[in-house]
Design a protein around this motif. Structure first.
Motif, mmCIF file in Angstrom:
data_model
loop_
_atom_site.group_PDB
_atom_site.id
_atom_site.type_symbol
_atom_site.label_atom_id
_atom_site.label_comp_id
_atom_site.label_asym_id
_atom_site.label_seq_id
_atom_site.Cartn_x
_atom_site.Cartn_y
_atom_site.Cartn_z
ATOM 1 N N MET A 81 18.501 -31.410 14.169
ATOM 2 C CA MET A 81 19.144 -30.914 12.959
ATOM 3 C C MET A 81 19.001 -29.401 12.827
ATOM 4 N N ASN A 82 19.978 -28.806 12.155
ATOM 5 C CA ASN A 82 19.896 -27.421 11.717
ATOM 6 C C ASN A 82 19.586 -27.417 10.220
ATOM 7 N N THR A 99 8.008 -27.824 19.318
ATOM 8 C CA THR A 99 7.314 -28.666 20.282
ATOM 9 C C THR A 99 7.464 -28.059 21.669
ATOM 10 N N LEU A 100 6.488 -28.321 22.533
ATOM 11 C CA LEU A 100 6.482 -27.810 23.902
ATOM 12 C C LEU A 100 6.470 -28.973 24.881
ATOM 13 N N PRO A 101 6.935 -28.756 26.103
ATOM 14 C CA PRO A 101 6.892 -29.821 27.101
ATOM 15 C C PRO A 101 5.468 -30.305 27.333
ATOM 16 N N ALA A 102 5.349 -31.570 27.709
ATOM 17 C CA ALA A 102 4.028 -32.142 27.986
ATOM 18 C C ALA A 102 3.362 -31.386 29.125
ATOM 19 N N ALA A 103 2.042 -31.296 29.048
ATOM 20 C CA ALA A 103 1.272 -30.611 30.086
ATOM 21 C C ALA A 103 0.240 -31.561 30.666
ATOM 22 N N ALA A 104 -0.180 -31.279 31.897
ATOM 23 C CA ALA A 104 -1.180 -32.127 32.543
ATOM 24 C C ALA A 104 -2.548 -31.942 31.911
ATOM 25 N N ALA A 105 -2.766 -30.801 31.279
ATOM 26 C CA ALA A 105 -4.060 -30.506 30.676
ATOM 27 C C ALA A 105 -4.357 -31.458 29.529
ATOM 28 N N HIS A 141 15.832 -26.787 18.326
ATOM 29 C CA HIS A 141 14.769 -26.448 19.276
ATOM 30 C C HIS A 141 13.976 -25.210 18.872
ATOM 31 N N THR A 142 14.247 -24.655 17.698
ATOM 32 C CA THR A 142 13.534 -23.469 17.233
ATOM 33 C C THR A 142 13.139 -23.639 15.777
ATOM 34 N N ASP A 143 11.842 -23.479 15.492
ATOM 35 C CA ASP A 143 11.328 -23.610 14.117
ATOM 36 C C ASP A 143 11.681 -24.964 13.505
ATOM 37 N N ASN A 144 11.758 -25.998 14.342
ATOM 38 C CA ASN A 144 12.209 -27.296 13.850
ATOM 39 C C ASN A 144 11.159 -28.023 13.029
ATOM 40 N N LEU A 145 9.889 -27.699 13.219
ATOM 41 C CA LEU A 145 8.823 -28.302 12.434
ATOM 42 C C LEU A 145 8.372 -27.316 11.367
ATOM 43 N N HIS A 146 8.192 -27.818 10.147
ATOM 44 C CA HIS A 146 7.825 -26.980 9.001
ATOM 45 C C HIS A 146 6.654 -27.576 8.248
ATOM 46 N N GLN A 147 5.812 -26.717 7.690
ATOM 47 C CA GLN A 147 4.929 -27.094 6.587
ATOM 48 C C GLN A 147 5.182 -26.104 5.474
ATOM 49 N N ILE A 148 5.325 -26.607 4.238
ATOM 50 C CA ILE A 148 5.730 -25.770 3.115
ATOM 51 C C ILE A 148 4.713 -25.914 1.994
ATOM 52 N N ASP A 149 4.087 -24.805 1.595
ATOM 53 C CA ASP A 149 3.072 -24.796 0.546
ATOM 54 C C ASP A 149 3.511 -23.901 -0.604
#
Length: 218
Positions: A81-82, A99-105, A141-149
């Motif tokens: 979504m936009n 979010t970032l691609p999964a890593a082996a770490a 794919h940019t700033d798609n996750l938010h927390q709002i206080d």
């Protein structure tokens, strides 16, 4: 097609930046803070966040979120979504992540102690927004996750999502817990963090209120 969408987004952002609380017949609420107590405090309590529905089509949704002083809309996503968020009154602190691609770490030890799966993310920004600020924008794919206080009192913002949430088409809202290592000084941004998908927090719920402003025809 991408250029057309980008141009439309810029124009919509410019127009949204001109919207004021008075245009929607809204006035700042009193300083009533959010009460502690979690889910047990819901009976008869005023919700920490309320939503005024304005309109919704298959292409977009529009409404106003009202936050009491100290209220928080927990970290959540907007799959595919936009979105545009314009503060109408008060001050909001908005954290934006990708979010970032999964890593082996493996995740850090503090994360391993909790039920997974954890995923990597990039904490891109944590900024204060007021009615004088330009809209906060999100993309798939940019700033798609938010927390709002809400900071220093109640706040309200106009929220536009395109397309709207629709679980049947894979656009459901998910909540996350953010893991940040303790630090003497606030680490610089952007930086990598870890996220854990969680149920909706017990002390967060959203009530509904009638929209008092002018009619909007999609």
């Amino acid at each position: 097609m991408q250029l057309v969408i980008s141009a439309n987004s810029r124009m919509a952002s410019i127009l949204l930046d001109e919207v004021r609380a008075e245009d929607l017949h809204l006035a700042p609420r009193g300083p009533a803070p959010v009460s502690a107590g979690g889910a047990s405090a819901r009976a008869g309590a005023v919700p920490p966040v309320s939503y005024m529905h304005i309109c919704e089509t298959e292409s977009f949704s529009m409404g106003v979120f009202l936050l009491r002083g100290g209220a928080c809309i927990p970290l959540h996503d907007h799959p595919g979504m936009n979105g545009m968020l314009k503060v109408l009154y008060g001050t909001l602190r908005i954290a934006c992540l990708d979010t970032l691609p999964a890593a082996a770490a493996a995740p850090p030890p503090a994360a391993a102690a909790a039920a997974g799966p954890w995923q990597r993310a990039l904490l891109r920004s944590r900024q204060l927004y007021t009615r004088a600020s330009p809209p906060c924008l999100l993309a798939p794919h940019t700033d798609n996750l938010h927390q709002i206080d809400a900071v220093d009192g109640p706040a309200a913002f106009l929220d536009i999502l395109a397309p709207p949430y629709d679980p049947e088409h894979g656009r459901d809202c998910h909540y996350y817990r953010l893991l940040e290592p303790p630090a003497a000084e606030p680490p610089a941004l952007p930086r990598e963090v870890w996220l854990l998908e969680t149920p909706q927090a017990s002390d967060f719920w959203c009530g509904g209120e009638p929209y008092p402003g002018p009619r909007v025809s999609p």
